[in-house]
Motif scaffolding. Structure first.
Motif, PDB file in Angstrom:
ATOM      1  N   ALA A 204       0.848  -1.196   0.000  1.00 47.91           N
ATOM      2  CA  ALA A 204       0.000   0.000   0.000  1.00 47.91           C
ATOM      3  C   ALA A 204       0.876   1.235   0.000  1.00 47.91           C
ATOM      4  O   ALA A 204       1.738   1.394   0.870  1.00 47.91           O
ATOM      5  N   VAL A 205       0.663   2.106  -0.966  1.00 46.07           N
ATOM      6  CA  VAL A 205       1.499   3.296  -1.097  1.00 46.07           C
ATOM      7  C   VAL A 205       0.721   4.374  -1.838  1.00 46.07           C
ATOM      8  O   VAL A 205      -0.139   4.065  -2.678  1.00 46.07           O
ATOM      9  N   SER A 206       1.001   5.609  -1.525  1.00 41.68           N
ATOM     10  CA  SER A 206       0.336   6.730  -2.197  1.00 41.68           C
ATOM     11  C   SER A 206       0.712   6.760  -3.677  1.00 41.68           C
ATOM     12  O   SER A 206       1.553   6.001  -4.148  1.00 41.68           O
ATOM     13  N   ALA A 207       0.090   7.673  -4.411  1.00 38.90           N
ATOM     14  CA  ALA A 207       0.236   7.728  -5.867  1.00 38.90           C
ATOM     15  C   ALA A 207       1.643   8.144  -6.302  1.00 38.90           C
ATOM     16  O   ALA A 207       2.394   8.738  -5.530  1.00 38.90           O
ATOM     17  N   PRO A 208       2.008   7.849  -7.548  1.00 35.60           N
ATOM     18  CA  PRO A 208       3.288   8.315  -8.088  1.00 35.60           C
ATOM     19  C   PRO A 208       3.402   9.830  -7.938  1.00 35.60           C
ATOM     20  O   PRO A 208       2.425  10.562  -8.119  1.00 35.60           O
ATOM     21  N   GLY A 209       4.600  10.301  -7.610  1.00 35.67           N
ATOM     22  CA  GLY A 209       4.803  11.731  -7.402  1.00 35.67           C
ATOM     23  C   GLY A 209       4.670  12.147  -5.956  1.00 35.67           C
ATOM     24  O   GLY A 209       4.727  13.338  -5.641  1.00 35.67           O
ATOM     25  N   THR A 210       4.509  11.173  -5.053  1.00 38.66           N
ATOM     26  CA  THR A 210       4.429  11.463  -3.622  1.00 38.66           C
ATOM     27  C   THR A 210       5.651  10.889  -2.913  1.00 38.66           C
ATOM     28  O   THR A 210       6.340  10.007  -3.436  1.00 38.66           O
ATOM     29  N   SER A 211       5.893  11.350  -1.692  1.00 39.48           N
ATOM     30  CA  SER A 211       7.067  10.873  -0.954  1.00 39.48           C
ATOM     31  C   SER A 211       6.979   9.393  -0.574  1.00 39.48           C
ATOM     32  O   SER A 211       8.001   8.687  -0.660  1.00 39.48           O
ATOM     33  N   PRO A 212       5.805   8.854  -0.157  1.00 38.65           N
ATOM     34  CA  PRO A 212       5.765   7.417   0.141  1.00 38.65           C
ATOM     35  C   PRO A 212       6.068   6.560  -1.090  1.00 38.65           C
ATOM     36  O   PRO A 212       6.735   5.521  -0.972  1.00 38.65           O
ATOM     37  N   TYR A 213       5.615   6.989  -2.250  1.00 38.06           N
ATOM     38  CA  TYR A 213       5.890   6.251  -3.485  1.00 38.06           C
ATOM     39  C   TYR A 213       7.384   6.318  -3.812  1.00 38.06           C
ATOM     40  O   TYR A 213       8.003   5.306  -4.161  1.00 38.06           O
ATOM     41  N   PHE A 214       7.955   7.518  -3.665  1.00 35.31           N
ATOM     42  CA  PHE A 214       9.376   7.685  -3.947  1.00 35.31           C
ATOM     43  C   PHE A 214      10.218   6.877  -2.969  1.00 35.31           C
ATOM     44  O   PHE A 214      11.250   6.316  -3.345  1.00 35.31           O
ATOM     45  N   LEU A 215       9.793   6.814  -1.704  1.00 33.65           N
ATOM     46  CA  LEU A 215      10.517   6.022  -0.711  1.00 33.65           C
ATOM     47  C   LEU A 215      10.619   4.562  -1.159  1.00 33.65           C
ATOM     48  O   LEU A 215      11.697   3.957  -1.126  1.00 33.65           O
ATOM     49  N   VAL A 216       9.494   4.002  -1.601  1.00 33.07           N
ATOM     50  CA  VAL A 216       9.499   2.615  -2.050  1.00 33.07           C
ATOM     51  C   VAL A 216      10.381   2.459  -3.288  1.00 33.07           C
ATOM     52  O   VAL A 216      11.191   1.528  -3.380  1.00 33.07           O
ATOM     53  N   ALA A 217      10.244   3.382  -4.233  1.00 32.23           N
ATOM     54  CA  ALA A 217      11.045   3.315  -5.463  1.00 32.23           C
ATOM     55  C   ALA A 217      12.537   3.406  -5.150  1.00 32.23           C
ATOM     56  O   ALA A 217      13.352   2.681  -5.728  1.00 32.23           O
ATOM     57  N   TRP A 218      12.908   4.297  -4.228  1.00 35.76           N
ATOM     58  CA  TRP A 218      14.311   4.481  -3.836  1.00 35.76           C
ATOM     59  C   TRP A 218      14.855   3.209  -3.180  1.00 35.76           C
ATOM     60  O   TRP A 218      15.932   2.725  -3.533  1.00 35.76           O
ATOM     61  N   VAL A 219      14.102   2.681  -2.214  1.00 36.01           N
ATOM     62  CA  VAL A 219      14.550   1.490  -1.481  1.00 36.01           C
ATOM     63  C   VAL A 219      14.680   0.291  -2.422  1.00 36.01           C
ATOM     64  O   VAL A 219      15.670  -0.453  -2.356  1.00 36.01           O
ATOM     65  N   LEU A 220      13.703   0.111  -3.296  1.00 36.21           N
ATOM     66  CA  LEU A 220      13.786  -0.988  -4.261  1.00 36.21           C
ATOM     67  C   LEU A 220      15.000  -0.816  -5.172  1.00 36.21           C
ATOM     68  O   LEU A 220      15.731  -1.765  -5.443  1.00 36.21           O
ATOM     69  N   ASN A 221      15.224   0.412  -5.633  1.00 37.70           N
ATOM     70  CA  ASN A 221      16.363   0.690  -6.510  1.00 37.70           C
ATOM     71  C   ASN A 221      17.686   0.332  -5.831  1.00 37.70           C
ATOM     72  O   ASN A 221      18.573  -0.249  -6.465  1.00 37.70           O
ATOM     73  N   LYS A 222      17.808   0.673  -4.562  1.00 31.38           N
ATOM     74  CA  LYS A 222      19.046   0.392  -3.828  1.00 31.38           C
ATOM     75  C   LYS A 222      19.232  -1.109  -3.579  1.00 31.38           C
ATOM     76  O   LYS A 222      20.311  -1.539  -3.193  1.00 31.38           O
ATOM     77  N   ASN A 223      18.156  -1.866  -3.797  1.00 31.14           N
ATOM     78  CA  ASN A 223      18.228  -3.315  -3.637  1.00 31.14           C
ATOM     79  C   ASN A 223      18.046  -4.039  -4.967  1.00 31.14           C
ATOM     80  O   ASN A 223      17.624  -5.192  -5.009  1.00 31.14           O
ATOM     81  N   HIS A 224      18.382  -3.334  -6.052  1.00 35.87           N
ATOM     82  CA  HIS A 224      18.378  -3.906  -7.403  1.00 35.87           C
ATOM     83  C   HIS A 224      17.001  -4.423  -7.824  1.00 35.87           C
ATOM     84  O   HIS A 224      16.876  -5.440  -8.503  1.00 35.87           O
ATOM     85  N   MET A 225      15.956  -3.668  -7.412  1.00 36.15           N
ATOM     86  CA  MET A 225      14.578  -3.988  -7.783  1.00 36.15           C
ATOM     87  C   MET A 225      13.918  -2.713  -8.293  1.00 36.15           C
ATOM     88  O   MET A 225      14.529  -1.639  -8.311  1.00 36.15           O
TER      89      MET A 225
END
Length: 320
Positions: free
Chosen positions: A132-153
């Motif tokens: 569950a995460v807010s829409a693209p362009g929000t900080s919760p969405y970016f947090l998930v995207a950032w964390v996944l990116n740092k873990n090669h996802m």
């Protein structure tokens, strides 16, 4: 000669009649500023409730608007300024909603995070799970995207369920979804219930959530003194927190239906940025962060291209 004389007479008549010409137009000391219930924005509420805005001669209408809609409010002119995360300012500008950052408010030190069921032990375990995460362009969405990116996802590796931070936490506590991205004070509602899940990652592990206040470039050009008063009001609110913490925490906590002690505990997971912090941030930190964030925003599909000029996305003159 007659035309010039007429011009002087017209201006004189306007002054006599109390009519402002474009060059004489006074600044508008009223503005609307979009915020949310995020703990980091509370000094703005303190500045309002404690009369700090009024002391600086401005009237600020603090409008509670979800982060996913704040850009629309800015574009429509229903607000002149907005508090949001740095990368969100980047996304808005890149996607056609101009906004200029004028001061930093806070940086998260564990106040934003991802909660997960107890069987999910690592970021890799999120693969194929409902988050569950807010829409693209929000900080919760970016947090998930950032964390996944740092873990090669990437966001493609999870099943996104769109919910705002408070609703995401409530749904998770109620048993819905495998994980959720949220922030304080909602993050602590999960922190206090270990039987339903645990905190998988926060901004202590991935320091990348920081907030700034930005305003419409057109409004800033017409109202520089008001923007300066807004900035100084924020710094004065921080001074009040230092000098009279009990009253300050009581006022800020009441806005989120928390006691002073509860609010203080939430606030311990972030750092508000004073004037010295702001000077350091704008001098050496903001551009490198925006560049790194832009790459992840593009990867996540939030923006289609990287910004052309990062220096155009902020104006540090108001913090002086």
């Amino acid at each position: 000669m007659m035309i010039r004389s007429f011009g002087r007479l017209a201006v004189a008549a306007a002054v006599s009649a109390g009519i402002a010409t474009p060059a004489m137009a006074a600044e508008n000391t009223r503005l609307a500023l979009g915020i949310s219930g995020w703990t980091g924005f509370a000094p703005l509420i303190l500045a309002d409730k404690a009369g700090i805005f009024k002391k600086h001669g401005i009237e600020v209408d603090l409008k509670m608007i979800p982060q996913s809609s704040r850009n629309l409010a800015l574009a429509s002119g229903s607000i002149e300024c907005a508090a949001t995360t740095v990368e969100t300012h980047v996304a808005w500008n890149t996607n056609g909603v101009p906004i200029t950052q004028i001061f930093q408010m806070d940086k998260s030190y564990g106040a934003d995070g991802i909660v997960a069921r107890n069987g999910i032990k690592s970021i890799a375990d999120l693969k194929g799970k409902s988050v569950a995460v807010s829409a693209p362009g929000t900080s919760p969405y970016f947090l998930v995207a950032w964390v996944l990116n740092k873990n090669h996802m990437s966001m493609k590796d999870i099943n996104v369920v769109t919910l705002e931070p408070d609703a995401a936490a409530q749904a998770f506590i109620a048993g819905s979804n495998d994980a959720a991205s949220t922030y304080e004070p909602y993050l602590s509602s999960v922190r206090d219930k270990p039987q339903v899940g645990h905190i998988l990652a926060t901004t202590l592990d991935y320091p990348m959530i920081m907030d700034t206040v930005g305003c419409s470039p057109k409004w800033l050009k017409a109202n520089p003194k008001t923007a300066k008063a807004l900035t100084d009001s924020y710094f004065d609110a921080l001074d009040m927190i230092t000098k009279d913490p009990d009253q300050a925490y009581t006022i800020m906590g009441a806005a989120s239906k928390q006691t002073a002690q509860q609010f203080k505990e939430s606030a311990s997971l972030l750092r508000w940025a004073n004037r010295a912090d702001n000077e350091k941030f704008f001098a050496s930190q903001i551009v490198p962060f925006m560049k790194e964030a832009s790459v992840i925003l593009k990867e996540a599909g939030v923006i289609r291209k990287l910004p052309d000029n990062y220096a155009a996305l902020y104006d540090a003159s108001y913090i002086k």
